[in-house]
Design a protein around this motif. Structure first.
Motif, short mmCIF file in Angstrom:
data_model
loop_
_atom_site.label_atom_id
_atom_site.label_comp_id
_atom_site.label_asym_id
_atom_site.label_seq_id
_atom_site.Cartn_x
_atom_site.Cartn_y
_atom_site.Cartn_z
N SER A 1 -9.56 3.31 -47.36
CA SER A 1 -9.17 4.64 -48.32
C SER A 1 -8.49 4.41 -49.18
CB SER A 1 -8.46 5.63 -47.18
OG SER A 1 -7.86 6.76 -47.82
N PHE A 2 -9.07 4.83 -50.41
CA PHE A 2 -8.60 4.98 -51.76
C PHE A 2 -7.19 5.55 -51.91
CE2 PHE A 2 -8.70 4.77 -56.72
CZ PHE A 2 -8.40 3.47 -56.94
N ALA A 3 -7.06 6.53 -51.02
CA ALA A 3 -5.94 7.55 -51.12
C ALA A 3 -4.66 6.87 -50.44
CB ALA A 3 -6.38 8.63 -50.23
N GLY A 4 -4.84 5.89 -49.82
CA GLY A 4 -3.70 5.23 -49.08
C GLY A 4 -3.28 5.67 -47.87
N GLU A 5 -4.21 6.56 -47.04
CA GLU A 5 -3.81 7.24 -45.87
C GLU A 5 -4.78 6.53 -44.88
OE1 GLU A 5 -1.19 9.02 -44.98
OE2 GLU A 5 -0.54 10.00 -46.91
N LEU A 6 -4.55 6.65 -43.48
CA LEU A 6 -5.63 6.58 -42.72
C LEU A 6 -6.89 7.20 -42.93
CD1 LEU A 6 -6.70 5.65 -39.70
CD2 LEU A 6 -5.72 7.94 -38.90
N PHE B 1 -8.78 14.53 -59.41
CA PHE B 1 -7.25 14.57 -59.99
C PHE B 1 -6.25 14.19 -58.62
CE2 PHE B 1 -8.24 17.67 -63.41
CZ PHE B 1 -8.89 17.14 -64.22
N ALA B 2 -6.68 14.67 -57.52
CA ALA B 2 -5.68 14.40 -56.30
C ALA B 2 -5.94 12.97 -55.90
CB ALA B 2 -6.05 15.33 -55.36
N LEU B 3 -6.93 12.35 -56.04
CA LEU B 3 -7.48 10.98 -55.59
C LEU B 3 -6.46 10.24 -56.72
CD1 LEU B 3 -8.94 9.02 -54.02
CD2 LEU B 3 -10.72 9.08 -55.40
N ASN B 4 -6.52 10.61 -57.92
CA ASN B 4 -5.77 9.77 -58.95
C ASN B 4 -4.16 9.95 -58.55
OD1 ASN B 4 -5.64 8.08 -61.40
ND2 ASN B 4 -5.17 9.98 -62.39
#
Length: 805
Positions: A628-633, A662-665
């Motif tokens: 996950s590129f978002a850094g969560e499970l 934008f949120a992913l960034n």
């Protein structure tokens, strides 16, 4: 008799002559330039000859800065007379937003060693006494700007190349090309020429020359006019009294330049609406347009002429003497093509220059580096031909070229999406995203949701034209990030570039290309590909299916770049296939993502982080990656476009919140995850980039000797994550970092982290300062803001407990 040359440059304008000159300077003297007519016969001969250094692109500014430096000493270096007037220039600002752009560019210029000055309104008239300033917000003074005679410049470069041993042949067009063994055979009316390398520097003929090599050059041609006005006694008197010319004036908000020409003026508008040429059957491109112009078409310039006369009333006294209306080529983004010709071995492009005079010197240097050294001194992705991947139809090129021309001086705001040429590629969920309020951006032509508008959010184009952090998107993006933090979000991600690598020995070959270790079967790893200098070429996720069967996943915009990087040394027994359009992707992430997926799949969701498996999701075949590129499970779900649409619907129905790019960034920057061609580029080595954990020193790989030498000496720079006390603005790419009065580094990306409620910058710092707690300042739009180096590791979930849960 067949001629030979090591390199043949096709095109005798300023760019082709510069390429020849720089090749010869590098010691490659067995080079030949071919021109279908006289030197300068294309767009060079009618060019106005302005030489600005200003650019909002770091790479393009480097190119233009080098050109200006080269031209100041070129006449003496090659013993050729040069009319080069370094007058300086003034850019006018009508708004605070424009002044912020000026502050940013001035900061980049200072970092590159140029003393560019941001000016208050009251100081402008001292530089330009004939100017009306009553409605201005300020200006920018560039002391290095000026104008040069394009014909003299081209002849000087050609003479310098000849003096070093290179050759120039005029009136010798290239009419055909074929590949024989490792050589190119070029056909001309005067016989064939065999060469090792070929360069397309054919200006507005570049598409025709490219077709000889099977290459569709992404370009179109615009009509650009400039007007020459007769002498004005008052201007003549001022010039003689001051022994100077006026600075070149650019009223960028009104979209024109005004330059003193002898004792008169040269006015060059970039009008909107504008006019393209050679785009219909009724207006075909002539076989030969050498030394020719289009008919005058002044009606569409009327507003600009009147505005210029109001800005500089002295212009009203001048008689119009001449109109120059000539062709200028444009790419879809307005930047030239400098680098490898996609899909064609030992062929390069140095063409489609909108500002060929001011970029010609630097372009020659960059292209010569590509040929002689296999890479460039600085990262040149902004002009790399591989940034266009082949979807760019003629209609697309025309639409984007006209948009760029009509907004030649426009500001490029970080959250603004340009509207022309859109909807080139739709993912399978596009209609559903639209219904959910998605505001789209184009990523290698793929339409992706940047953010999801809520009731009452301003979705107008004007609403996004700001440098400020907070705009119409801000509240929506905050809510999207919080949904990922607290529950589960889903990001539709069409266009992820992916390649399948197969064949006996694939693992051994791939292992030699990357700095780290290959994953085991059933596992995923992040891999870095260094060049021979140990610099970061690209980053890919490696999915290993079996001993010699891999899927390589990379950024959407890297599709052609990375495919060609792999193909350049791929053995004949291995196969590399592009599967980008065959598979689409969802990111399902957040602390409740396992709970949601449990309802939809028979997959083993207890498999650890960096594992992958095939499974059914919502009754459809899919492949799950535990990343996950978002850094969560979270998981990436990969499936065919038809199946991914069904899966997306079911994930939404199960309670996931849609989020956008934008949120992913925001989410990725809190984890310190790097982005390609920002944080990860050939401006930095793997060691400077803080990627030593991805280096296996026990094996051989491309670039290892350079990295070993650097490790022994110690890298000059190091990657660092900074928190920034900036209440209004995020630090743009290449913002200058200061310690006191000393420049100590630059930002590579910056954004606001909604989970941590902090402004964060990824940066490259002088190595001794990249230690936690070091206090520095980042220059953002001319103001310095306190920044603090953070400990190694992410700001959010520093132990990766959520990621591995």
């Amino acid at each position: 008799m067949t001629q030979t040359a090591r390199v043949v440059v096709i095109g005798g304008g300023v760019v082709g002559a510069s390429v020849l000159y720089h090749l010869a300077k590098a010691g490659w003297t067995d080079c030949l330039l071919l021109e279908r007519n006289e030197l300068t016969a294309g767009s060079t001969w009618h060019a106005a000859g302005n030489v600005p250094t200003f650019s909002s692109s770091w790479a393009v500014m480097n190119i233009q800065r080098y050109s200006a430096e080269l031209y100041r000493g070129l006449g003496e270096a090659v013993d050729y007379p040069m009319n080069y007037h370094v007058t300086g220039s003034l850019r006018l600002a009508h708004s605070t937003e424009r002044m912020r752009e000026f502050e940013r560019v001035a900061g980049m210029g200072r970092y590159q060693g140029m003393d560019i000055e941001v000016m208050a309104t009251e100081d402008i008239q001292a530089r330009y006494p004939f100017l009306a300033t009553h409605d201005l917000a300020g200006g920018l003074y560039d002391p290095y700007d000026g104008d040069i005679d394009p014909a003299q410049l081209t002849q000087a470069l050609a003479k310098g190349a000849r003096d070093l041993g290179a050759r120039v042949e005029r009136f010798r067009p290239v009419t055909g090309a074929r590949r024989e063994g490792n050589e190119w055979v070029l056909e001309t009316p005067k016989g064939e020429i065999r060469c090792e390398y070929v360069v397309n520097a054919a200006g507005y003929y570049a598409d025709r020359v490219g077709a000889l090599f099977g290459r569709k050059v992404p370009m179109m041609v615009m009509s650009h006019q400039y007007l020459l006005f007769d002498n004005i006694p008052e201007l003549e008197s001022w010039s003689k009294d001051n022994n100077a010319k006026l600075p070149l004036l650019r009223d960028v908000d009104s979209s024109y330049y005004l330059r003193q020409e002898k004792y008169g003026f040269n006015l060059g508008p970039y009008e909107n609406p504008c006019k393209a040429h050679w785009i219909t059957r009724d207006d075909p491109m002539p076989e030969d347009f050498s030394f020719q112009l289009y008919p005058d078409d002044l009606e569409r310039l009327e507003w600009h002429i009147n505005d210029a006369m109001a800005r500089v009333p002295l212009l009203e006294q001048a008689n119009l003497q001449n109109v120059i209306n000539g062709p200028i080529p444009y790419t879809p983004d307005g930047n030239p093509l400098i680098g490898p010709m996609p899909g064609v071995p030992n062929a390069f492009e140095a063409c489609v220059f909108t500002f060929g005079i001011c970029q010609g010197g630097g372009a020659g240097k960059v292209l010569a580096e590509w040929i002689t050294e296999g890479g460039t001194e600085r990262d040149m992705w902004a002009v790399d031909p591989r940034r266009f991947t082949g979807f760019e139809s003629r209609d697309y090129c025309i639409a984007k070229g006209m948009e760029v021309y009509g907004h030649e001086y426009a500001m490029h705001f970080p959250h603004h999406a340009w509207p022309a040429g859109r909807d080139q590629k739709h993912g399978p969920n596009h209609a559903r995203l639209q219904a959910l309020g998605a505001q789209f951006g184009a990523y290698n032509g793929w339409e992706r949701a940047n953010w999801f508008a809520r009731a009452g959010d301003d979705t107008s184009e004007a609403g996004t034209q700001t440098w400020r952090r907070e705009g119409p998107w801000f509240g929506a993006v905050k809510a999207e990030c919080e949904a990922v933090r607290d529950g589960v979000g889903v990001l539709d991600l069409p266009g992820f570039s992916r390649f399948n690598l197969d064949g006996a020995g694939a693992a051994e070959w791939l292992d030699a290309q990357i700095s780290g270790r290959l994953p085991r079967a059933g596992r995923v790893s992040l891999a870095y590909f260094p060049d021979h200098r140990g610099r970061i070429v690209t980053e890919m996720s490696l999915v290993r299916h079996g001993p010699d069967h891999f899927t390589l996943i990379t950024a959407a915009t890297a599709q052609l770049h990375d495919f060609e990087w792999l193909k350049r040394s791929l053995p004949d027994n291995l196969t590399l296939t592009d599967q980008t359009e065959a598979i689409s992707t969802l990111i399902i992430t957040g602390p409740k993502s396992r709970d949601l997926l449990t309802k939809l799949t028979d997959a083993d969701l207890a498999l650890p982080w960096l594992s992958h498996q095939s499974a059914e999701v919502a009754g459809r075949d899919a492949h799950l990656l535990r990343v996950s590129f978002a850094g969560e499970l979270g998981w990436e779900v990969h499936a065919t476009p038809g199946d991914i649409a069904h899966i997306y619907d079911e994930v939404l129905n199960a309670g996931a919140t849609p989020f956008g790019m934008f949120a992913l960034n925001s989410l990725r920057i809190e984890k310190g995850y790097r982005a390609w061609k920002g944080d990860l580029s050939t401006d930095y080595t793997l060691l400077e980039g803080g990627l030593e954990r991805f280096i296996d020193w026990s094996k051989d790989f491309h670039g290892k000797p350079a990295l070993e030498a650097e490790k022994q000496a110690g890298p000059a720079k190091r990657f660092a994550l900074l928190t920034v006390e900036s209440p209004e603005f995020d630090p743009p790419y290449m913002s200058t970092i200061w310690q006191g009065d000393t420049v100590v580094g630059e930002t590579t990306s910056g954004y606001f982290g909604h989970r941590t409620q902090r402004c964060i910058a990824l940066s490259m710092l002088r190595a001794d300062l990249a230690t936690p707690g070091t206090e520095l300042e980042i220059e953002i739009f001319g103001q310095r803001h306190r920044a603090v180096v953070q400990p190694d590791g992410p700001l959010w979930d520093p132990k990766n407990e959520s990621l591995r849960a």
